[in-house]
Scaffold this active site. Structure first.
Site, PDB file in Angstrom:
ATOM      1  CD  GLU A  29      35.804  44.557  41.290  1.00 40.25           C
ATOM      2  OE1 GLU A  29      34.347  44.502  40.687  1.00 40.25           O
ATOM      3  OE2 GLU A  29      36.746  45.335  40.791  1.00 40.25           O
ATOM      4  CG  ASP A 102      38.150  43.738  37.951  1.00 40.22           C
ATOM      5  OD1 ASP A 102      38.572  42.911  38.513  1.00 40.22           O
ATOM      6  OD2 ASP A 102      36.940  43.937  37.514  1.00 40.22           O
ATOM      7  CG  ASP A 104      38.173  49.241  35.847  1.00 42.90           C
ATOM      8  OD1 ASP A 104      38.142  48.933  37.270  1.00 42.90           O
ATOM      9  OD2 ASP A 104      37.560  48.099  35.000  1.00 42.90           O
ATOM     10  CD  GLU A 106      32.733  52.033  38.300  1.00 44.53           C
ATOM     11  OE1 GLU A 106      32.284  51.812  38.937  1.00 44.53           O
ATOM     12  OE2 GLU A 106      32.427  53.133  37.459  1.00 44.53           O
ATOM     13  CE1 TYR A 325      39.317  43.856  34.454  1.00 42.35           C
ATOM     14  CE2 TYR A 325      39.958  46.023  33.689  1.00 42.35           C
ATOM     15  CZ  TYR A 325      38.894  45.367  34.425  1.00 42.35           C
ATOM     16  OH  TYR A 325      38.107  45.952  34.972  1.00 42.35           O
ATOM     17  NE  ARG A 327      34.334  45.501  32.551  1.00 39.97           N
ATOM     18  CZ  ARG A 327      34.029  44.657  33.510  1.00 39.97           C
ATOM     19  NH1 ARG A 327      35.121  44.363  34.132  1.00 39.97           N
ATOM     20  NH2 ARG A 327      32.901  44.196  33.591  1.00 39.97           N
ATOM     21  CG  HIS A 371      44.350  48.226  31.691  1.00 39.98           C
ATOM     22  ND1 HIS A 371      42.780  48.377  31.380  1.00 39.98           N
ATOM     23  CD2 HIS A 371      44.587  48.653  32.940  1.00 39.98           C
ATOM     24  CE1 HIS A 371      42.440  48.784  32.681  1.00 39.98           C
ATOM     25  NE2 HIS A 371      43.533  48.914  33.655  1.00 39.98           N
TER      26      HIS A 371
END
Length: 740
Positions: A29, A102, A104, A106, A325, A327, A371
């Protein structure tokens, strides 16, 4: 040979097909992450950045075919065309393509959109890693997987839900309230929580109650608190179990009786008490603790954490990701990280600070365990070792994460606690005291709290024996009043959203930022307060859309999004279940929702064009504007607001013109009427009924950048007097051991 492939509906892309491609392509990203990965992967890999999402629903239309099973229409985000073309050309030359956004929802959606734009080729694989270290990245490349369409569908459902609510409700608010407003499926529920708290504060009525403390001695002094009369609990706060002392007359009567009583020790209880460390950080607790300890907003915390995750230049190591990570809602710790931190604790603090077995923390019911918790990628990178590589704020956040993680695997703190009951006729008093026996994890880190700490501190009581006679020194009654519930801070709002299941780790910071940007909420110090327009909008939405703004309903929608990931529900079914009742409520609101949009024509003329001025409702309250807007953009404060300014009587010290009262996202302030040629602004200072001891000027309330209240001279910087203690109040006395 040259091959033409229509990879998007927008344009064909020309690239060279190379049968014996020498390099693999990895797409992440951010450019920062790309630089870090290039170092780990070496010359056989090219690493490029997408800059986040590359496709989305169109900006200026709904982009969802509601009658065709909610089919979305995606397009390349404006400004991303060059990036997409570059990625397509690089993909055409690559041997294998690894999509590494990432880990997740998104990120999964970004990977899917990229795969569509790159042709959906079999040579495209998805990889993910939860820390940007060489071992984690190379392991991910060795174990690629297919794109998880459950995650993608959950993200699509969330995106379309939010688009439906935003695009359908916002025009209704423009019509009924004012232009420029917006609504959101989750943000509007957050505003509701803040408005309801403000309403509770407004309705609150303070109740009087009294505490009575007694100073006693057996050659050593200590203080006990009145707790009961004839075995009936007494002297506790309203709404707690027991009978309160509700008036000064009651307190005086008890004081006189206590003065006549004889005192003796009824019972002495001693016990060892352990206090265990807090779990490692998850997204919500990191945001809360960074707000309390560092004064960071949720948004700032996440921006800094992203930088620490993506990688920084560390002396002797080059670029490396410093934390896992950020989140996540899981408190799980990888086995190798557990082993490393336990070895560090033993070496740095000693064997007594290391529990016999690793401490494991219970995860929340709804937590996703994909995670890990937020932790340093290596305990060996202590804050002191990486300090020179980080900005001051990055260092402070890393220091917080590192210490919290190490502490979460340290031994419990141990206290010796003593509780003494004292008999005084019909009355019972109690004194408690504790002393730290072993500091354990507290040697390194202690979690903070939103609430003021209550308790008896760590004072040690004198040695007391059952039936021992005591000497009365003083009876001290103290008047108190109950306080209203506090306004939410960013930290306490994140905690509330998490506890109620509203949103997910990735959404807390954007929600809080959005409701302030929209003008529904302002910050006063650390407190979040709804604006007039926030209160009005919330009232109308709750009345017309009670289900959509229902806290439990919003939490249930989050659960359904999780069920999509697990394959238990289809994403289109979730949308259909939501949309049908929403559509009906929308049609009814078009007719029945109260219209509060105000535009009152006045007889006052615009000084710029001579047209009449009107009173309009703005995000932060009423203001006056030219009736010919947007042709003439003149605005000014209302007469009521101008009267406030006259009462303040402030003159701009830069240009000499009067200052005008303005409202912004952080509350009221003064701005020069000479704007834009003079841009001077000043906070509105609340004067106290006290004078500066240095120059006899007025004392005023001020706040630090972190929102902490202090008091200083109005003549600053000429006079530098400042104090944390409110003038006219007694300095707080040191805590004594006292009753519970």
């Amino acid at each position: 040979m040259i091959k033409f492939v229509n990879l998007t509906e927008h344009q064909p892309v020309c690239y060279y097909e190379i049968k014996m491609a020498s390099k693999n392509l990895v797409i992440v990203e951010s450019p920062a992450k790309a630089r870090t990965l290039e170092k780990f992967l070496g010359k056989d890999f090219t690493v490029k950045a997408s800059g986040g999402h590359v496709r989305d629903l169109p900006a200026k239309k709904i982009g969802v075919k509601i009658d065709e099973d909610f089919e979305p229409t995606y397009q390349i985000i404006k400004g991303k065309e060059k990036i997409v073309k570059d990625l397509q050309e690089a993909a055409g030359k690559a041997k294998l393509i690894y999509l590494a956004p990432d880990p997740d929802r998104e990120g999964e959606a970004i990977a899917w959109h990229l795969s569509v734009l790159l042709g959906g080729d079999k040579k495209i694989k998805r990889i993910e890693f939860h820390e940007i270290t060489k071992d984690a990245v190379t392991s991910a490349v060795k174990h690629p997987r297919e794109i998880d369409m459950g995650r993608v569908d959950a993200q699509q459902a969330r995106r379309i839900l939010d688009r439906l609510v935003g695009y359908k409700l916002s025009p209704l608010l423009w019509k009924k309230v004012m232009k420029g407003l917006s609504a959101g499926r989750v943000q509007s529920v957050a505003v509701r929580l803040i408005c309801e708290r403000e309403e509770a504060i407004g309705k609150f009525k303070a109740e009087e109650y009294w505490d009575i403390h007694v100073r006693l001695s057996n050659n050593s002094e200590f203080t006990a608190r009145l707790v009961a009369k004839s075995e009936t609990p007494l002297g506790v706060r309203p709404k707690e179990k027991g009978q309160i002392i509700a008036s000064e007359a009651e307190a005086k009567k008890i004081v006189e009786e206590l003065k006549q009583a004889s005192y003796s020790v009824k019972e002495v209880r001693k016990k060892e008490q352990k206090r265990y460390p807090a779990p490692p950080f998850i997204t919500s607790t990191l945001q809360q603790e960074a707000s309390r300890k560092l004064g960071f907003s949720a948004k700032k915390t996440m921006v800094l954490a992203q930088k620490l995750y993506e990688g920084e230049e560390v002396k002797g190591e080059g670029r490396v990701g410093l934390i896992t990570y950020m989140r996540t809602d899981s408190v799980r710790i990888a086995a190798e990280a557990e082993t490393e931190v336990r070895q560090y604790i033993s070496a740095a603090f000693g064997a007594e600070f290391l529990p016999p077995a690793p401490l494991r923390y219970k995860k929340k019911k709804q937590a996703q365990d994909a995670h890990e918790a937020i932790r340093p990628t290596s305990i060996a990178r202590s804050p002191e070792k990486v300090k020179d590589s980080l900005s001051n704020d990055e260092f402070r956040l890393y220091d917080l994460i590192w210490k919290r993680f190490v502490a979460c695997q340290m031994s419990a703190a141990v206290f010796d606690q003593t509780s003494v009951d004292v008999a005084a006729g019909d009355y019972l008093l109690r004194a408690t005291g504790s002393i730290m026996k072993f500091e354990g994890f507290l040697k390194l880190y202690e979690e903070s709290s939103d609430e003021a700490a209550e308790g008896e501190g760590e004072a040690l009581l004198p040695e007391l024996k059952t039936a021992e006679k005591l000497k009365l020194l003083e009876v001290k009654p103290a008047q108190h009043f109950t306080e209203p519930p506090p306004r939410y801070t960013e930290a306490s709002l994140v905690k509330e959203l998490e506890q109620k299941g509203i949103g997910r780790p990735s959404t807390y910071a954007p929600i809080i930022s959005t409701i302030q940007d929209r003008g529904y909420v302002i910050r006063e110090g650390k407190a979040l307060k709804p604006t007039d327009i926030g209160v009005t909008t919330n009232r109308l939405l709750v009345k017309s859309f009670p289900k959509i703004l229902d806290v439990k309903f919003t939490a249930q929608m989050e659960d359904k999004l999780d069920e999509i990931i697990e394959g238990e529900m289809k994403w289109t079914a979730v949308l259909k279940e939501f949309y049908e009742p929403f559509k009906a409520a929308l049609a009814e609101a078009e007719i029945k929702m109260e219209k509060v949009k105000k535009e009152i024509l006045t007889d006052e003329l615009c000084p710029k064009c001579g047209s009449k001025l009107v009173i309009r409702q703005g995000r932060y309250g009423e203001f006056m504007a030219c009736s010919t807007y947007p042709k003439c953009k003149f605005t000014k404060s209302t007469p009521e607001e101008e009267a406030k300014v006259k009462a303040i009587q402030e003159i701009c010290e830069k240009c000499g013109k009067p200052m005008a009262l303005k409202r912004g996202r952080y509350g009221e302030f003064l701005a020069c009427t000479g704007y834009p040629s003079c841009r001077n602004i000043k906070p509105i200072l609340k004067k106290l009924e006290a004078k500066c001891p240095k120059c006899a000027g007025d004392l005023v309330e001020r706040r630090t950048r972190k929102g902490k209240l202090f008091f200083s001279c109005i003549n600053y910087p000429k006079c530098d007097f400042a104090t944390w203690q409110r003038p006219g109040t007694e300095k707080p006395k040191p805590k004594e051991a006292e009753g519970e």
